[in-house]
Scaffold this motif. Structure first.
Motif, PDB file in Angstrom:
ATOM      1  N   LYS A 188       7.843  10.553  -2.189  1.00  0.00           N
ATOM      2  CA  LYS A 188       6.722   9.753  -2.686  1.00  0.00           C
ATOM      3  C   LYS A 188       5.990   9.042  -1.552  1.00  0.00           C
ATOM      4  CE  LYS A 188       5.618   6.002  -5.922  1.00  0.00           C
ATOM      5  NZ  LYS A 188       6.191   5.037  -6.910  1.00  0.00           N
ATOM      6  N   ASN A 189       6.730   8.443  -0.621  1.00  0.00           N
ATOM      7  CA  ASN A 189       6.103   7.714   0.479  1.00  0.00           C
ATOM      8  C   ASN A 189       5.331   8.658   1.402  1.00  0.00           C
ATOM      9  OD1 ASN A 189       7.148   5.271  -0.429  1.00  0.00           O
ATOM     10  ND2 ASN A 189       9.010   5.451   0.792  1.00  0.00           N
ATOM     11  N   GLN A 190       5.908   9.835   1.649  1.00  0.00           N
ATOM     12  CA  GLN A 190       5.224  10.814   2.499  1.00  0.00           C
ATOM     13  C   GLN A 190       3.951  11.324   1.824  1.00  0.00           C
ATOM     14  OE1 GLN A 190       8.093  13.854   3.406  1.00  0.00           O
ATOM     15  NE2 GLN A 190       9.164  12.601   4.918  1.00  0.00           N
ATOM     16  N   ARG A 191       4.022  11.502   0.501  1.00  0.00           N
ATOM     17  CA  ARG A 191       2.843  11.968  -0.221  1.00  0.00           C
ATOM     18  C   ARG A 191       1.734  10.908  -0.173  1.00  0.00           C
ATOM     19  NH1 ARG A 191       4.841  12.803  -5.074  1.00  0.00           N
ATOM     20  NH2 ARG A 191       5.461  14.960  -4.688  1.00  0.00           N
ATOM     21  N   GLN A 192       2.119   9.630  -0.267  1.00  0.00           N
ATOM     22  CA  GLN A 192       1.126   8.568  -0.186  1.00  0.00           C
ATOM     23  C   GLN A 192       0.506   8.514   1.212  1.00  0.00           C
ATOM     24  OE1 GLN A 192      -0.034   6.444  -2.767  1.00  0.00           O
ATOM     25  NE2 GLN A 192      -1.582   6.184  -1.162  1.00  0.00           N
ATOM     26  N   ALA A 193       1.325   8.655   2.242  1.00  0.00           N
ATOM     27  CA  ALA A 193       0.810   8.657   3.621  1.00  0.00           C
ATOM     28  C   ALA A 193      -0.141   9.830   3.828  1.00  0.00           C
ATOM     29  CB  ALA A 193       1.968   8.720   4.616  1.00  0.00           C
TER      30      ALA A 193
END
Length: 636
Positions: A188-193
């Motif tokens: 999720k965090n990588q997708r947001q970045a």
């Protein structure tokens, strides 16, 4: 003397001499080896690294290489790639590079080729070799391998492709890669970045281009992104219109991945509309030596203000106060009269006074920077101006991005230019560059002698004379400029630069790229006089080249300001663009406002920094450039 530098010096020195006698040639070799010790010291080989911090990691790579020396293909190549990966993981990038560049990729099996591409592009990006990384990551063979890759490898390669495309100004290609990545990333965090980076790429594309792409781009996801970006880029002044268009977009794109995860700046729209100032105080000098400058800022502000009104946009009430006297008293009077935001002053001394207040009742957008910023930034105190330091730092970042590492700095002996040079050097060295030489000049100086000394031409001529005396024969030779400079940062006004630039070619330095700041261009086309500036690249504000700007047309029609005040008109126009967006810029550090003075973003101390456009002189004309230039492709 180390063998490698000696061979380099020997090979380069021998190219300038023509000696038929073998005896004389032998003597020349001896003399050259001695002369090289007194000439410019060669730069150390950057690939040399300090000893490994942890012996086990080095031993592991060494063992892999020992095994490779005893193995046959394709096992040998596989072991070398493993060793290179160990070097990268332990940050021994130069060792990894040496292994990887020696491999013949044409003979590698597909999986080994994919791994080699992944590793070598990692090294290239780490070293700032962006054009090399671009070439590695766009080879036709790689394009044929996507279906054969492990998902993790594909994510790694597409992420690097997205990065290098963005770095080199290929925003559409970067957007395409990040849309692909969105479907590959599980975290999720990588997708947001990834989405945040995608949005930054979209915001770097001009509005007209975004409109066209939103209608003609292949793929639903891409069209939706381009459409959303066009809404954001076209309504940076009118918050209400932006909100209305966003609501329509949300209605029409119910299946788009951004619908339930809007970019941060768009999420803040409602609160910005509710909190935008209803009354603004312009705190500008009306008397004294800065009165004309204050008038120019005011004219630019009201040009944008009345343009907004003519388009049916919301605009606050504006009152003007004189900052020529007591700036703090003027600020307090504006607050007492109901101001929600104070814009100004422009005098550095007055800005410093306001910055030292214990607190602010209403926010201030100062149009200059204090002499000595307080240790703890004052809440509600925003700074925006035309700082020469911003331009110099941008030159450093751009030149480094384009592959340069060793800089010569040439500046006039003035306080503001010294500040600019310090800002350039600090940024350049922070990035990893070296300032090889810094030269200052006085107006009207012997510019030819200045450049001759800086390029060490006299030393080259002395070495030639000494060799002729030693050998007793005339030598066919030409003086050579120093070889440890690959870019020149020149700060000068147009008159100075027109005399300095031609001397580079005269002193054998005509092929070294020259970068400058906005001071080198008067703002008025003068092809005949500016032919001597051909090839110089400089950064400047979009206002100077924006022929479609309604604000600029209004200023030209309704004021009689001299051309020298054009930059202050742009500053005033952008002050109006910023007034309602300050909380948004503060809460979304990556957000940009694309204004008349450049792309504006806010730093952590509430200082607004400008990123200007790039321009090059060609045939005497100042012509805007793409974001990044490959030096090998430049034609003057």
């Amino acid at each position: 003397m180390p063998i490698r530098p000696f061979l380099y010096i020997l090979s380069t020195k021998l190219r300038i001499f023509s000696i038929n006698s073998l005896t004389m040639l032998a003597l020349a070799v001896i003399v050259l080896s001695l002369a090289s010790c007194s000439s410019t010291t060669p730069q150390p080989d950057k690939r040399k690294q300090s000893p490994a911090k942890t012996q086990p990691a080095t031993t592991s790579a060494s063992k892999l290489l020992d095994m490779a020396n005893q193995a046959q293909s394709p096992e040998r190549e596989s072991l070398v790639l493993q060793a290179a990966q160990v070097y990268i993981e332990t940050e021994k990038f130069s060792r990894a590079r040496d292994l990887l560049v020696d491999m013949d990729t044409d003979t590698l099996p597909d999986q080994a080729y994919i791994k080699h591409t992944d590793l070598l592009s990692t090294v290239a990006l780490h070293e700032g070799s962006n054009f090399l990384a671009h070439g590695i990551l766009t080879k036709p063979r790689l394009e044929q391998q996507w279906s054969n890759m492990e998902p993790q490898t594909e994510v790694s390669l597409r992420e690097k492709r997205a990065q290098v495309f963005a770095l080199l100004g290929e925003a559409q290609n970067s957007v395409a890669e990040r849309i692909q990545l969105n479907g590959l990333i599980d975290n999720k965090n990588q997708r947001q970045a990834n989405q945040d980076a995608l949005w930054q790429n979209l915001m770097s594309i001009p509005f007209a281009e975004l409109q066209q792409l939103s209608q003609h781009e292949h793929g639903q996801a891409a069209r939706g992104w381009y459409s959303l970006a066009a809404i954001n880029k076209n309504n940076q002044i009118d918050l209400e219109q932006q909100r209305e268009q966003l609501q329509l977009w949300l209605r029409d794109w119910k299946q788009h991945p951004a619908r339930d995860n809007l970019p941060n700046d768009l999420r803040l729209l409602q609160s910005l509309i509710e909190q935008q100032p209803q009354q603004i105080a312009l705190l500008l000098p009306m008397q004294g030596k800065l009165a004309e400058a204050g008038e120019a800022v005011r004219d630019g502000f009201f040009a944008a203000y009345f343009q907004a009104l003519s388009n049916g946009r919301h605009a606050p009430e504006v009152r003007q106060y004189d900052s020529s006297g007591d700036a703090i008293a003027a600020y307090q009077q504006a607050v007492a009269d109901g101001a929600d935001l104070v814009i100004g002053p422009i005098d550095k001394e007055k800005v410093t006074e306001l910055s030292l207040m214990p607190s602010l009742e209403v926010p201030v957008l100062a149009l200059n920077y204090p002499d000595s910023p307080p240790a703890e930034p004052l809440k509600g105190f925003y700074q925006f101006g035309l700082a020469v330091e911003d331009e110099a730092r941008q030159v450093a970042r751009q030149a480094f991005l384009e592959g340069h590492r060793q800089a010569m700095v040439i500046i006039p002996s003035q306080e503001w230019s010294e500040r600019s040079a310090r800002a350039f050097a600090d940024e350049w060295e922070k990035l990893g560059g070296i300032v090889v030489n810094r030269t200052q000049f006085q107006t009207g100086a012997n510019y030819s002698g200045l450049v001759k000394d800086a390029m060490l031409i006299e030393q080259s001529q002395i070495r030639t004379r000494e060799m002729q005396e030693l050998l007793g024969i005339p030598l066919q030779s030409s003086p050579r400029s120093r070889s440890d400079v690959d870019m020149i940062f020149l700060i000068a006004n147009p008159a100075q630069a027109r005399q300095i630039k031609p001397t580079f070619a005269f002193h054998y330095a005509g092929k070294i790229p020259v970068y400058s700041t906005s001071q080198i261009y008067s703002g008025q086309p003068d092809p005949k006089a500016d032919r001597d500036l051909n090839g110089i690249r400089f950064n400047t504000m979009p206002w100077l080249f924006d022929t479609a700007s309604k604000e600029k047309q209004a200023v030209a029609q309704h004021t009689k300001s001299a051309a020298v005040y054009g930059r202050l008109h742009a500053l005033g126009a952008d002050a109006f663009r910023l007034y309602a967006r300050l909380p948004q810029l503060e809460q979304v550090p990556d957000m940009r406002i694309y204004g008349a003075t450049g792309a504006l973003h806010m730093l952590g101390d509430r200082r607004i920094e400008r990123e200007q456009i790039w321009v090059r002189f060609r045939n005497g004309d100042a012509q805007p450039l793409p974001m990044v230039i490959n030096t090998n492709d430049i034609q003057y």
